[in-house]
Design an enzyme around this catalytic site. Structure first.
Site, PDB file in Angstrom:
ATOM      1  N   LYS A   1       0.851  -1.184   0.000  1.00  0.00           N
ATOM      2  CA  LYS A   1       0.000   0.000   0.000  1.00  0.00           C
ATOM      3  C   LYS A   1       0.883   1.229   0.000  1.00  0.00           C
ATOM      4  O   LYS A   1       1.939   1.253   0.647  1.00  0.00           O
ATOM      5  CB  LYS A   1      -0.902   0.029   1.233  1.00  0.00           C
TER       6      LYS A   1
ATOM      7  N   GLY B   1     -19.578   6.437  -3.078  1.00  0.00           N
ATOM      8  CA  GLY B   1     -18.570   6.651  -4.098  1.00  0.00           C
ATOM      9  C   GLY B   1     -18.831   5.718  -5.265  1.00  0.00           C
ATOM     10  O   GLY B   1     -19.929   5.149  -5.390  1.00  0.00           O
TER      11      GLY B   1
ATOM     12  N   GLY C   1     -21.753   5.225   2.232  1.00  0.00           N
ATOM     13  CA  GLY C   1     -20.701   5.605   1.296  1.00  0.00           C
ATOM     14  C   GLY C   1     -21.138   5.387  -0.137  1.00  0.00           C
ATOM     15  O   GLY C   1     -21.316   4.243  -0.567  1.00  0.00           O
TER      16      GLY C   1
ATOM     17  N   VAL D   1     -17.831   2.720  -5.883  1.00  0.00           N
ATOM     18  CA  VAL D   1     -18.166   1.346  -5.477  1.00  0.00           C
ATOM     19  C   VAL D   1     -19.556   1.291  -4.864  1.00  0.00           C
ATOM     20  O   VAL D   1     -20.386   0.466  -5.246  1.00  0.00           O
ATOM     21  CB  VAL D   1     -17.123   0.787  -4.488  1.00  0.00           C
TER      22      VAL D   1
END
Length: 367
Positions: free
Chosen positions: A78, A176, A174, A178
């Protein structure tokens, strides 16, 4: 710092500071046992360096576990770029970050994550070939959503004994790319949706398009529903929320949903079926890895749909052993990562093909 590395069994940790562009970047590599470390690049503000390092380390571990469970020939990594408060030149910053990746010689392959875009990946691709999620390679978000939906259906089948989603009440946190895609899939399958996001315009748009019901962010955790689907940032299952849950299933795309592993046991004790995040949200990783190796769309879709099978196995093992699902998922991943040690794979470097359509302008690129 070394205590954190030992705690998460991190392989190595790299830092880069470029005063000219303002770049302050961290790349955490958890494992290269099965292949180069693959993981997204976050570009968000952090209160301090320690928080950025911790985020990178924990997310890298999750990527290793994700790749192991998905049978993808990757390690976990990451990248975190600490977003400057006053960003002067985004292109220059991401060019410097691309040079940083190139210096690692193929140990780490970057991709889109929170705060970054395919356009940013295009800039990076001008400096190194160790990048995916460019505008040519495609957006991994729909594949993440596809895997999450497959996981939700698996959880509903196991917990509710239902093979369809008709009128199953799903609450999504959420919206977004996705979260919106998950909402679209579930709406088409007949689910009843409740949605929340800090962006009121996104909530309004999803409600209008999919006949969803808006809910306040603070009401998400206690909502009476069948499935709670966290698709924003992590740590949603914590000391404050654990007693609030009024659902039968928690299954969403957010990373590191458990602020501590013990909360997985607490969910198990409350008969709330938890889909371990690194198992259910692997669709984007599967796409990034397989597309970068030039595998066809049908093979990718098949592998993403297999997430539902993987979760079904985890749920069954959890039920038979009376252990929390996160414990089972961790054991399955660790058996692949650690039983024979954690040495670097001979394929961990210099094995990535050039993405079609991208030239590498860096004269020192590794081929």
């Amino acid at each position: 710092m070394f205590d954190l590395m030992q705690q998460v069994r991190l392989c190595d940790l790299h830092f880069k500071h470029d005063p000219h562009t303002g770049l302050k970047a961290i790349i955490a590599i958890h494992s290269t046992k099965h292949g180069p470390a693959l993981g997204g690049c976050r570009f968000i503000e952090y209160p301090n360096t320690d928080q950025a390092v911790k985020d990178a380390a924990l997310l890298a571990k999750g990527m290793s576990y994700k790749a192991a469970l998905a049978d993808i020939p990757q390690g976990g990594g990451k990248a975190v770029i600490m977003k400057p408060k006053n960003l002067k030149d985004r292109r220059a910053l991401f060019e410097a970050f691309g040079d940083f990746i190139e210096e690692l010689g193929g140990r780490y392959l970057t991709a889109v994550d929170s705060g970054t875009t395919s356009d940013d990946m295009d800039i990076i691709a001008g400096r190194t070939r160790f990048v995916t999620s460019t505008t040519l390679s495609g957006n991994p978000s729909p594949y993440t959503a596809q895997g999450v939906v497959a996981g939700i259906k698996s959880a509903v089948k196991h917990r509710l004994q239902r093979t369809d989603m008709q009128d199953i009440h799903v609450a999504i946190q959420g919206l977004g790319s996705v979260g919106q895609s998950v909402a679209e899939h579930l709406a088409k399958a007949g689910a009843r949706l409740s949605v929340t996001d800090i962006d009121a315009e996104k909530v309004e748009a999803v409600c209008d398009q999919f006949k969803a019901t808006p809910i306040a962010p603070e009401d998400f955790f206690s909502l009476d529903c069948d499935v709670l689907t966290p698709c924003a940032l992590g740590n949603v299952v914590n000391a404050s929320t654990i007693s609030q849950f009024n659902c039968k299933v928690i299954a969403g795309s957010a990373n590191n949903q458990l602020s501590d592993e013990r909360w997985g046991h607490a969910l198990h004790e409350r008969n709330i079926l938890y889909a371990p995040d690194f198992a259910i949200n692997a669709g984007g990783l599967i796409f990034a890895s397989m597309h970068h190796r030039h595998m066809d769309d049908s093979a990718i879709a098949k592998q993403v749909d297999h997430i539902g099978v993987t979760l079904s196995d985890i749920f069954t093992q959890s039920e038979h052993s009376q252990q929390a699902t996160n414990v089972i998922a961790n054991k399955l991943a660790e058996a692949k990562l650690y039983i024979r040690g954690n040495q670097a794979s001979p394929h961990s470097q210099h094995q990535w093909p050039q993405e079609k359509g991208h030239a590498v302008s860096n004269p020192h690129a590794v081929h």
